[in-house]
Enzyme design. Structure first.
Site, PDB file in Angstrom:
ATOM      1  N   CYS A  71       0.814  -1.224   0.000  1.00 21.47           N
ATOM      2  CA  CYS A  71       0.000   0.000   0.000  1.00 21.47           C
ATOM      3  C   CYS A  71       0.844   1.269   0.000  1.00 21.47           C
ATOM      4  O   CYS A  71       0.657   2.149  -0.843  1.00 21.47           O
ATOM      5  CB  CYS A  71      -0.995  -0.010   1.151  1.00 21.47           C
ATOM      6  SG  CYS A  71      -0.282   0.079   2.813  1.00 21.47           S
ATOM      7  N   HIS A 121      -2.958   1.294   6.840  1.00 19.26           N
ATOM      8  CA  HIS A 121      -3.130   1.155   5.384  1.00 19.26           C
ATOM      9  C   HIS A 121      -3.262   2.543   4.783  1.00 19.26           C
ATOM     10  O   HIS A 121      -3.730   3.472   5.444  1.00 19.26           O
ATOM     11  CB  HIS A 121      -4.382   0.321   5.082  1.00 19.26           C
ATOM     12  CG  HIS A 121      -4.583   0.010   3.630  1.00 19.26           C
ATOM     13  ND1 HIS A 121      -3.708  -0.750   2.898  1.00 19.26           N
ATOM     14  CD2 HIS A 121      -5.574   0.361   2.776  1.00 19.26           C
ATOM     15  CE1 HIS A 121      -4.155  -0.857   1.650  1.00 19.26           C
ATOM     16  NE2 HIS A 121      -5.279  -0.193   1.549  1.00 19.26           N
ATOM     17  N   HIS A 133      -5.578   1.724  -4.492  1.00 24.43           N
ATOM     18  CA  HIS A 133      -4.712   1.160  -3.456  1.00 24.43           C
ATOM     19  C   HIS A 133      -4.267  -0.252  -3.820  1.00 24.43           C
ATOM     20  O   HIS A 133      -4.789  -0.870  -4.742  1.00 24.43           O
ATOM     21  CB  HIS A 133      -5.403   1.184  -2.088  1.00 24.43           C
ATOM     22  CG  HIS A 133      -6.549   0.236  -1.949  1.00 24.43           C
ATOM     23  ND1 HIS A 133      -6.727  -0.537  -0.831  1.00 24.43           N
ATOM     24  CD2 HIS A 133      -7.581  -0.082  -2.767  1.00 24.43           C
ATOM     25  CE1 HIS A 133      -7.818  -1.282  -0.958  1.00 24.43           C
ATOM     26  NE2 HIS A 133      -8.353  -1.010  -2.128  1.00 24.43           N
TER      27      HIS A 133
END
Length: 157
Positions: A71, A121, A133
């Site tokens: 990520c 994240h 993402h």
């Protein structure tokens, strides 16, 4: 129809496609000499386009591109290509951004997922409640609807 007669038609179609592409990522056209905000918007738009261009790239923990990403590796890579250096992890990236509310988020802002005070994240806001993402092992870089409101937003400047 001769090749010369087709050129205007092809250019018109290319112009339309370019405008649609720009609109799809929430882009703006910025003239030289505008404010730093305009420059940041341009950088964010470029980073958003880079992230979108990586659609389908496999997730790999610790990867920073150009073919595989985790990520924060995707956000780091995207902003680096847009001309801005970010730190490596999602938490470090959160600490390096200007925090903005959900009401003031813009395409190209970073979206940080958290549990309590821990960021775990990050993605890039694409507008209309969606983010680009690299989700997790077994997944690929993709555009996805935000699935929680437990997020913070950060603007890279």
């Amino acid at each position: 129809m001769t090749a010369l007669n087709r050129v205007p038609s092809l250019m018109a179609r290319a112009g339309t496609a370019s405008a649609l592409t720009l609109a799809a990522v929430g882009g703006t056209i910025v003239a030289p000499g505008l404010s730093a905000d305009a420059s940041a918007a341009t950088m964010a738009t470029k980073a958003l386009r880079v992230a979108a261009s990586k659609k389908g790239s496999p997730y790999q923990w610790g990867a920073t591109g150009p073919r595989r990403f985790d990520c924060s590796g995707l956000t780091l890579y995207s902003f680096k290509k847009a001309g801005k250096k970010l730190p490596r992890t999602a938490a470090q990236q959160y600490n390096r951004t200007h925090h903005v509310s959900a009401d003031h988020r813009k395409p190209g802002d970073l979206v940080f997922f958290h549990y309590g005070s821990s960021v775990y994240h990050v993605g890039i806001y694409a507008g209309k409640g969606k983010i680009w993402h690299a989700p997790r092992t077994g997944e690929v870089v993709k555009l996805e609807k935000l699935w929680t409101n437990h997020v913070w937003y950060g603007r890279v400047s």
